[in-house]
Design an enzyme around this catalytic site. Structure first.
Site, mmCIF file in Angstrom:
data_model
loop_
_atom_site.group_PDB
_atom_site.id
_atom_site.type_symbol
_atom_site.label_atom_id
_atom_site.label_comp_id
_atom_site.label_asym_id
_atom_site.label_seq_id
_atom_site.Cartn_x
_atom_site.Cartn_y
_atom_site.Cartn_z
ATOM 1 C CG HIS A 226 -1.817 -1.102 1.365
ATOM 2 N ND1 HIS A 226 -1.713 -2.069 2.339
ATOM 3 C CD2 HIS A 226 -2.871 -1.450 0.608
ATOM 4 C CE1 HIS A 226 -2.674 -2.950 2.197
ATOM 5 N NE2 HIS A 226 -3.393 -2.598 1.149
ATOM 6 C CG ASP B 241 1.731 -1.382 3.522
ATOM 7 O OD1 ASP B 241 1.405 -1.346 4.726
ATOM 8 O OD2 ASP B 241 1.069 -1.960 2.653
HETATM 9 C C1 XLS Z 1 -9.174 -6.581 0.968
HETATM 10 C C2 XLS Z 1 -8.198 -6.587 -0.111
HETATM 11 C C3 XLS Z 1 -6.893 -6.040 0.326
HETATM 12 C C4 XLS Z 1 -6.101 -5.580 -0.819
HETATM 13 C C5 XLS Z 1 -4.859 -4.887 -0.397
HETATM 14 O O1 XLS Z 1 -10.175 -7.263 0.921
HETATM 15 O O2 XLS Z 1 -8.030 -7.893 -0.629
HETATM 16 O O3 XLS Z 1 -6.195 -7.041 1.015
HETATM 17 O O4 XLS Z 1 -5.793 -6.615 -1.645
HETATM 18 O O5 XLS Z 1 -5.224 -3.867 0.400
#
Ligand code: XLS
Ligand code: MG
Length: 344
Positions: free
Chosen positions: A48, A51
């Site tokens: 992210h 992150d």
């Molecule tokens: C949530 C999403 C999340 C994204 C990354 O349901 O899968 O994990 O993939 O933020």
């Protein structure tokens, strides 16, 4: 030896808090996680934006780029690539009503600021892909937003990203619900339609998450196949679900083994990875998992994937062909079940 390269995000190893209870494990520092991920055999890290650059709101665009350059040095130290950067548009006060389709223009501008920073960070990390998990893009009140307007706002936002960087690729990760109950882009079919409506469909594709397909009542392998048929499967988030209760991000294959086998099979049969695509995990440990087992669900997912890849390698395509010619699907199904149960 698996033909695939694997990626994982730092959020996959977490202290166990959920909507109904606090942490049950100690938090683990970012660098310790990526060191461990490298030791486990991962080739890339998913990010992210916050992150990569924690407290991102506190920095200027140049400071954000500098912090991303520092992070790149750390990744290089462990021989890790960055797979993608995703604007985390669901934790900030500005995105309480979503980002790109918030009813507030100021918040929509904030969401674009985060999207542009994600592109900047991706570039500094040496990757060309931004993932959009559209967490709160939709509405909790049906009459608050027109689905026509909201869909057009999403397309407009993606077009702005495509114009901001002439080579960035935008990868939408569809999810039909949670935390929003009226999602605007819930399946891979929606992603393909949105892609086709943008100014450069060749740079807009999808990330199929197993759990999200199951939440939509769909077969993950078919969602993968659909995106591959369009040449637009940019990555995957493999995990599993026990039905469509809530998003569980369970270890890959632990609930629906045959469905997991078919996800591996469709990826392998269609050359996934031949153009650098990663097999991404998006898995969460059970709340009951202890500190010393903080990575076990990630290792289990890798091990199950590799075991299923070996089953795909063993698959008897001649037998399949004969069964199909004779329309003996019962025979084919039993063959697959025996293969998976190890009695074949
Ligand atoms: C949530 C999403 C999340 C994204 C990354 O349901 O899968 O994990 O993939 O933020
Ligand atoms: Mg995901």
């Amino acid at each position: 030896m698996s033909k695939f390269k694997f990626s994982v995000g730092p959020w996959n190893v977490h202290p166990g808090a959920d909507s109904y209870g606090p942490e049950t494990r100690k938090d683990i520092a970012f660098e310790e996680k990526i060191k461990k991920f490298a030791e486990m055999g991962f080739s890339a890290i998913q990010f992210h934006d916050d992150d990569a650059v924690p407290n991102i709101n506190d920095y200027t665009e140049e400071e954000i780029k500098q912090k991303a350059r520092d992070l790149k040095k750390l990744l290089d130290q462990y021989g890790l690539a960055a797979e993608f950067v995703a604007p985390r548009l669901w934790m900030d006060e500005h995105t309480a009503d979503g980002g790109f389709m918030s009813t507030s223009e100021e918040d929509r501008e904030y969401a674009m600021w985060r999207a542009y920073r994600s592109i900047d960070i991706a570039r500094e990390l040496g990757c060309d892909m931004v993932v959009l998990w559209l967490a709160r893009e939709g509405t909790l009140c049906a009459e608050a937003k027109s689905p026509v307007w909201a869909t057009k706002m999403l397309i407009e936002a993606i077009n702005k990203m495509l114009e901001y960087d002439p080579a960035i690729r935008i990868c939408i990760e569809p999810k039909p619900n949670e935390p929003i109950d009226r999602s605007i882009c819930g399946t891979m079919g929606h992603v393909m339609a949105v892609s086709a409506a943008t100014i450069d469909p060749s740079r807009v594709g999808g990330n199929l998450e197993s759990a999200h397909a199951i939440l939509a009542g769909l077969d993950p392998a078919h969602e993968i196949g659909f995106a591959m048929a369009m040449g637009k499967l940019m990555t995957v988030h493999l995990n599993d679900q026990n039905g469509i209760k809530y998003d569980q991000d369970k270890s890959f294959g632990v609930e629906n083994l045959r469905a997991a086998f078919n996800q591996v099979k469709v990826l392998k049969e269609n050359g996934y990875g031949d153009h650098g695509e990663y097999v991404g995990l998006d898995v969460k440990a059970m709340r009951t998992t202890k500190d010393e087992d903080s990575y076990k669900h990630v290792q289990n997912s890798l091990d199950i994937f590799r075991a299923l890849e070996a089953k795909v390698d063993k698959f008897d395509y001649e037998f399949q062909k004969k069964c199909v010619e004779n329309r003996d699907f019962e025979g084919l199904e039993m063959y697959v079940m025996k293969l998976l149960m190890g009695i074949e």
